[in-house]
Design an enzyme around this catalytic site. Structure first.
Site, PDB file in Angstrom:
ATOM      1  N   ARG A  99      -9.476   2.076   8.818  1.00  0.00           N
ATOM      2  CA  ARG A  99      -8.949   0.766   9.163  1.00  0.00           C
ATOM      3  C   ARG A  99      -9.930  -0.054   9.996  1.00  0.00           C
ATOM      4  O   ARG A  99      -9.602  -1.156  10.412  1.00  0.00           O
ATOM      5  CB  ARG A  99      -7.679   0.975   9.967  1.00  0.00           C
ATOM      6  CG  ARG A  99      -6.523   0.079   9.562  1.00  0.00           C
ATOM      7  CD  ARG A  99      -5.330   0.515  10.388  1.00  0.00           C
ATOM      8  NE  ARG A  99      -4.193  -0.313  10.190  1.00  0.00           N
ATOM      9  CZ  ARG A  99      -3.197  -0.038   9.350  1.00  0.00           C
ATOM     10  NH1 ARG A  99      -3.236   1.031   8.577  1.00  0.00           N
ATOM     11  NH2 ARG A  99      -2.169  -0.834   9.277  1.00  0.00           N
ATOM     12  N   ARG A 129      11.439  -6.903   4.715  1.00  0.00           N
ATOM     13  CA  ARG A 129      11.496  -5.454   4.974  1.00  0.00           C
ATOM     14  C   ARG A 129      12.062  -5.185   6.368  1.00  0.00           C
ATOM     15  O   ARG A 129      12.767  -4.195   6.564  1.00  0.00           O
ATOM     16  CB  ARG A 129      10.077  -4.868   4.866  1.00  0.00           C
ATOM     17  CG  ARG A 129      10.042  -3.359   5.068  1.00  0.00           C
ATOM     18  CD  ARG A 129       8.681  -2.787   4.807  1.00  0.00           C
ATOM     19  NE  ARG A 129       7.779  -2.984   5.937  1.00  0.00           N
ATOM     20  CZ  ARG A 129       6.485  -2.685   5.915  1.00  0.00           C
ATOM     21  NH1 ARG A 129       5.944  -2.203   4.814  1.00  0.00           N
ATOM     22  NH2 ARG A 129       5.736  -2.866   6.974  1.00  0.00           N
ATOM     23  N   LYS A 173       0.825  -1.226   0.000  1.00  0.00           N
ATOM     24  CA  LYS A 173       0.000   0.000   0.000  1.00  0.00           C
ATOM     25  C   LYS A 173       0.846   1.259   0.000  1.00  0.00           C
ATOM     26  O   LYS A 173       0.579   2.183  -0.762  1.00  0.00           O
ATOM     27  CB  LYS A 173      -0.902   0.065   1.237  1.00  0.00           C
ATOM     28  CG  LYS A 173      -2.124  -0.792   1.184  1.00  0.00           C
ATOM     29  CD  LYS A 173      -3.091  -0.434   2.319  1.00  0.00           C
ATOM     30  CE  LYS A 173      -2.448  -0.377   3.680  1.00  0.00           C
ATOM     31  NZ  LYS A 173      -1.996  -1.666   4.230  1.00  0.00           N
ATOM     32  N   ARG A 194      11.826  -1.604  10.884  1.00  0.00           N
ATOM     33  CA  ARG A 194      10.637  -1.057  11.543  1.00  0.00           C
ATOM     34  C   ARG A 194      10.327  -1.838  12.802  1.00  0.00           C
ATOM     35  O   ARG A 194      10.329  -3.075  12.781  1.00  0.00           O
ATOM     36  CB  ARG A 194       9.452  -1.135  10.569  1.00  0.00           C
ATOM     37  CG  ARG A 194       8.902   0.216  10.207  1.00  0.00           C
ATOM     38  CD  ARG A 194       7.840   0.093   9.167  1.00  0.00           C
ATOM     39  NE  ARG A 194       6.582  -0.413   9.698  1.00  0.00           N
ATOM     40  CZ  ARG A 194       5.444  -0.373   9.033  1.00  0.00           C
ATOM     41  NH1 ARG A 194       5.407   0.142   7.823  1.00  0.00           N
ATOM     42  NH2 ARG A 194       4.344  -0.847   9.572  1.00  0.00           N
ATOM     43  N   ARG A 224      -0.539  -8.126  13.642  1.00  0.00           N
ATOM     44  CA  ARG A 224      -1.099  -7.128  12.712  1.00  0.00           C
ATOM     45  C   ARG A 224      -2.011  -7.791  11.689  1.00  0.00           C
ATOM     46  O   ARG A 224      -3.049  -7.239  11.314  1.00  0.00           O
ATOM     47  CB  ARG A 224       0.023  -6.365  12.006  1.00  0.00           C
ATOM     48  CG  ARG A 224       0.597  -5.246  12.897  1.00  0.00           C
ATOM     49  CD  ARG A 224       2.006  -4.862  12.492  1.00  0.00           C
ATOM     50  NE  ARG A 224       2.107  -4.383  11.145  1.00  0.00           N
ATOM     51  CZ  ARG A 224       3.226  -4.490  10.394  1.00  0.00           C
ATOM     52  NH1 ARG A 224       4.299  -5.070  10.877  1.00  0.00           N
ATOM     53  NH2 ARG A 224       3.253  -4.005   9.177  1.00  0.00           N
TER      54      ARG A 224
HETATM   55  P1  ADP Z   1       0.910  -1.786   7.812  1.00  0.00           P
HETATM   56  O1  ADP Z   1      -0.185  -1.550   6.829  1.00  0.00           O
HETATM   57  O2  ADP Z   1       2.089  -2.483   7.191  1.00  0.00           O
HETATM   58  O3  ADP Z   1       0.459  -2.450   9.081  1.00  0.00           O
HETATM   59  P2  ADP Z   1       1.002   1.083   8.487  1.00  0.00           P
HETATM   60  O4  ADP Z   1       2.195   1.921   8.289  1.00  0.00           O
HETATM   61  O5  ADP Z   1      -0.191   1.355   7.643  1.00  0.00           O
HETATM   62  O6  ADP Z   1       1.520  -0.414   8.278  1.00  0.00           O
HETATM   63  O7  ADP Z   1       0.534   1.145  10.025  1.00  0.00           O
HETATM   64  C1  ADP Z   1       1.424   0.915  11.073  1.00  0.00           C
HETATM   65  C2  ADP Z   1       0.682   1.000  12.417  1.00  0.00           C
HETATM   66  O8  ADP Z   1       0.155   2.333  12.599  1.00  0.00           O
HETATM   67  C3  ADP Z   1      -0.529   0.088  12.580  1.00  0.00           C
HETATM   68  O9  ADP Z   1      -0.192  -1.221  12.991  1.00  0.00           O
HETATM   69  C4  ADP Z   1      -1.326   0.853  13.654  1.00  0.00           C
HETATM   70  O10 ADP Z   1      -0.784   0.651  14.930  1.00  0.00           O
HETATM   71  C5  ADP Z   1      -1.099   2.304  13.287  1.00  0.00           C
HETATM   72  N1  ADP Z   1      -2.160   2.816  12.384  1.00  0.00           N
HETATM   73  C6  ADP Z   1      -2.012   3.166  11.081  1.00  0.00           C
HETATM   74  N2  ADP Z   1      -3.169   3.576  10.568  1.00  0.00           N
HETATM   75  C7  ADP Z   1      -4.098   3.477  11.558  1.00  0.00           C
HETATM   76  C8  ADP Z   1      -5.492   3.736  11.665  1.00  0.00           C
HETATM   77  N3  ADP Z   1      -6.205   4.170  10.608  1.00  0.00           N
HETATM   78  N4  ADP Z   1      -6.110   3.530  12.849  1.00  0.00           N
HETATM   79  C9  ADP Z   1      -5.424   3.084  13.893  1.00  0.00           C
HETATM   80  N5  ADP Z   1      -4.114   2.800  13.876  1.00  0.00           N
HETATM   81  C10 ADP Z   1      -3.442   2.993  12.732  1.00  0.00           C
END
Ligand code: ADP
Length: 195
Positions: free
Chosen positions: A94, A133, A15, A139, A150
């Protein structure tokens, strides 16, 4: 008119990469909630300290925090002509409560969403990509137990988001397996379905 899209898909589907590439191609801004949280964690802000508690465990940051952050961002971007606003939302909404909040924000600022594009990928492939990654980017949430958590949070809370847009006939799905360029081309082509 400008593109206003939600990008969906499991962690590791690509994404972030594709949101940035699409944003470049379409001339709009990519808004990544994950990137905003990581920037705040790095910068040692209050928001960062709070986000860290959740992201490190692979839990969602509380909706009240995330919703306010996205609202501020969209409100700051909208100009005189709401429908000139363009964006790609990466990582938001989300869960279904965030869908309702996004609907409310967009209604308030007078903007309509084109729809949601879901990047699909096999769970085994995404775990492999994320572990790779982890070695490269380091990360904090890319350790195997957190990745598995996750993916569980995704299946439970985020997967239903696709269903909401499907029911509205505002969902397209795109295969995320293949060369980065090919996936971008597929995504751009898929947007034609929004008319
Ligand atoms: P990935 O899609 O690989 O899990 P992201 O960078 O999109 O990685 O998100 C990393 C973390 O940031 C998530 O696991 C969550 O803790 C937090 N996060 C991101 N977007 C949201 C959201 N819309 N609502 C709540 N937490 C979020």
């Amino acid at each position: 008119m400008s593109a206003r899209i939600v990008l969906l898909g499991p962690p590791g589907a690509g994404k972030g990469t594709q949101a940035a590439r699409l944003a470049g191609e379409l001339g709009v801004e990519a808004i990544s909630t994950g990137d905003i949280f990581r920037a705040n964690i790095k910068g040692g802000t209050e928001l960062g300290r709070l986000a860290q508690e959740y992201t490190a465990k692979g839990e969602l940051v509380p909706d009240s925090v995330t919703n306010a952050m996205v609202k501020d961002k969209l409100v700051s971007m909208v100009g005189e002509e709401p429908n000139h606003l363009g964006f790609i939302l990466d990582g938001y909404p989300r869960n279904t409560a965030q869908v309702a909040e996004l609907d409310a924000i967009l209604e308030e600022i007078g903007v309509t969403l084109d729809g949601a594009v879901e990047i699909t990928a096999d769970p085994e492939v995404v775990i492999e990509r994320l572990l790779k990654r982890a070695d490269i980017e380091g990360r904090a949430d890319d350790t195997e137990p957190v990745i598995r958590h996750r993916l569980g949070v995704y299946a439970e809370q985020t997967a239903p988001v696709s269903g909401v847009y499907r029911d509205r006939e505002r969902l397209v799905q795109v295969d995320g397996i293949g060369d980065v360029e090919d996936v971008t081309a597929r995504l751009i082509k898929s947007l034609e379905q929004f008319g």
